[in-house]
Write an enzyme that holds these catalytic residues in place. Structure first.
Site, PDB file in Angstrom:
ATOM      1  N   GLY A 167      -3.227  -6.188  -8.726  1.00 36.70           N
ATOM      2  CA  GLY A 167      -4.473  -5.852  -9.406  1.00 36.70           C
ATOM      3  C   GLY A 167      -4.202  -5.360 -10.814  1.00 36.70           C
ATOM      4  N   GLY A 168      -4.134  -4.051 -10.963  1.00 33.10           N
ATOM      5  CA  GLY A 168      -4.011  -3.426 -12.291  1.00 33.10           C
ATOM      6  C   GLY A 168      -2.927  -4.035 -13.176  1.00 33.10           C
ATOM      7  N   TRP A 219      -7.938  -9.952 -11.230  1.00 31.02           N
ATOM      8  CA  TRP A 219      -8.455  -9.210 -12.393  1.00 31.02           C
ATOM      9  C   TRP A 219      -9.663  -8.354 -12.033  1.00 31.02           C
ATOM     10  CZ3 TRP A 219      -8.434 -13.592 -16.709  1.00 31.02           C
ATOM     11  CH2 TRP A 219      -7.111 -13.992 -16.925  1.00 31.02           C
ATOM     12  N   LYS A 220     -10.185  -8.495 -10.835  1.00 29.64           N
ATOM     13  CA  LYS A 220     -11.356  -7.724 -10.378  1.00 29.64           C
ATOM     14  C   LYS A 220     -12.497  -7.859 -11.396  1.00 29.64           C
ATOM     15  CE  LYS A 220      -8.108  -4.688  -8.123  1.00 29.64           C
ATOM     16  NZ  LYS A 220      -7.950  -3.527  -7.265  1.00 29.64           N
ATOM     17  N   HIS A 237     -10.829  -8.972   0.795  1.00 28.55           N
ATOM     18  CA  HIS A 237     -10.234  -7.941  -0.071  1.00 28.55           C
ATOM     19  C   HIS A 237     -10.830  -6.579   0.296  1.00 28.55           C
ATOM     20  CE1 HIS A 237      -9.194  -5.535  -3.557  1.00 28.55           C
ATOM     21  NE2 HIS A 237      -8.208  -6.399  -3.742  1.00 28.55           N
ATOM     22  N   GLU A 279      -2.505  -5.422   2.309  1.00 31.31           N
ATOM     23  CA  GLU A 279      -2.832  -4.493   1.230  1.00 31.31           C
ATOM     24  C   GLU A 279      -3.352  -3.190   1.831  1.00 31.31           C
ATOM     25  OE1 GLU A 279      -3.633  -6.622  -2.670  1.00 31.31           O
ATOM     26  OE2 GLU A 279      -5.509  -6.674  -1.581  1.00 31.31           O
ATOM     27  N   SER A 337      -0.587  -1.401  -5.800  1.00 30.96           N
ATOM     28  CA  SER A 337       0.175  -0.745  -6.877  1.00 30.96           C
ATOM     29  C   SER A 337       1.547  -1.377  -7.104  1.00 30.96           C
ATOM     30  CB  SER A 337       0.284   0.759  -6.611  1.00 30.96           C
ATOM     31  OG  SER A 337      -1.005   1.345  -6.575  1.00 30.96           O
TER      32      SER A 337
HETATM   33  C1  PEP Z   1      -5.566  -5.640  -5.476  1.00 32.64           C
HETATM   34  O1  PEP Z   1      -6.624  -5.515  -6.083  1.00 32.64           O
HETATM   35  O2  PEP Z   1      -5.434  -6.561  -4.652  1.00 32.64           O
HETATM   36  C2  PEP Z   1      -4.480  -4.695  -5.765  1.00 32.64           C
HETATM   37  C3  PEP Z   1      -3.409  -4.743  -5.045  1.00 32.64           C
HETATM   38  O3  PEP Z   1      -4.678  -3.791  -6.794  1.00 32.64           O
HETATM   39  P1  PEP Z   1      -3.540  -2.846  -7.481  1.00 32.64           P
HETATM   40  O4  PEP Z   1      -2.351  -3.713  -7.763  1.00 32.64           O
HETATM   41  O5  PEP Z   1      -4.180  -2.342  -8.725  1.00 32.64           O
HETATM   42  O6  PEP Z   1      -3.216  -1.768  -6.503  1.00 32.64           O
END
Ligand code: PEP
Length: 260
Positions: free
Chosen positions: A237-238, A12-13, A98, A170, A216
């Site tokens: 993430g999002g 959730w950051k 991260h 990532e 993403s």
């Molecule tokens: C993340 O924060 O680990 C991530 C992959 O973000 P997002 O899915 O938004 O790209």
């Protein structure tokens, strides 16, 4: 081929407030609990909401995760949080390395390694994140960067602790950008990471460690990514901020896993 239980994490950051964090956790419990038999699921709320989210997760089988940890046990480290403090709150898994901590906060490979080892010593699972920037990709350094981050990140981690380790690939250019690695490009890096685990440890460790993809991931691309043999789940993430979207990503791993 070794059976690896898929694992999906929702990072959730620095989002939500107390009320919306609890509501989101509640909705994730409702939509994702049916899948915990097939897929490990973890939520990573901001530190101040760990206890409330942990209470909401209760005994439904969804793991409580922390976005960071400090490597010292206690003392004059203002603002930091130790692994033992996380264990006190029933945290089961932490993120280390991260890309936002590497590239915004400035964490080095060596600091990531210290955090990884402290968390493992406390009995936590660790999701060790690695990934190259767009400049490194364009310079042909994809394998070098990921192998280096993995190798230093795991330096000094004994083989017995490798069952607590999950790797997340990532690519930095895919995080929060809406630009996802193609399944083939992601799979190529996952293969390199698995081969590196075989070099650092042995084949059986390489076959059993789960390697997530992150960058993403959405409901509409999760299934195709997950169809790759070396992609064992996702760090999201999002899309993890919407319970339905997150549940659809979890379902993509559970459905494929069940039908195998
Ligand atoms: C993340 O924060 O680990 C991530 C992959 O973000 P997002 O899915 O938004 O790209």
């Amino acid at each position: 081929m070794a059976h690896r239980t898929p694992i999906v994490g929702g990072n959730w950051k620095m989002n939500t407030d107390l009320a919306s964090a609890v509501e989101l956790a509640d909705n994730v419990v409702a939509s994702c609990s049916p899948f915990v038999q097939h897929t490990d699921i973890a939520l990573f709320p901001p530190f101040p909401y760990l206890q409330a989210v942990g209470k909401t997760l209760g005994h439904h089988g969804i793991l409580l995760g922390a976005q960071d940890v400090y490597y010292e046990a206690s003392g004059a480290f203002t603002g930091e949080v130790s692994a033992a403090m996380l264990v006190d709150l029933n945290v089961a898994v932490v993120l280390t390395g991260h890309s936002e901590r590497r590239h915004i906060i400035g964490e080095s490979d060596e600091l990531v390694n210290l955090k990884t080892r402290a968390a493992l010593d406390a009995g936590l699972w660790v999701i060790l994140c690695v990934g190259e920037t767009i400049e490194q990709r364009e310079a042909g350094q994809v394998d070098d960067v990921n192998v280096r981050q993995l190798t230093i990140g795991l330096d000094g981690v004994p083989v017995e602790q490798m069952r607590q380790v999950i790797i997340a690939y990532e690519p930095v250019w895919a995080i929060g950008t809406g630009r996802t690695a193609t399944p083939e490009d992601a799979e190529a890096v996952h293969r390199v990471l698995r081969a590196t685990l075989a070099d650092l440890y042995d084949e059986s460790v390489a076959e059993s460690v789960r390697i997530q993809y992150g960058g993403s991931v959405k409901a509409n691309n999760a299934r195709e990514l997950f169809s790759q043999p070396n992609i064992d789940g996702f760090l999201v993430g999002g899309a993890s901020l919407k319970a339905d979207e997150f549940a659809a990503i979890v379902q993509a791993t559970a459905a494929t896993n069940v039908s195998q």
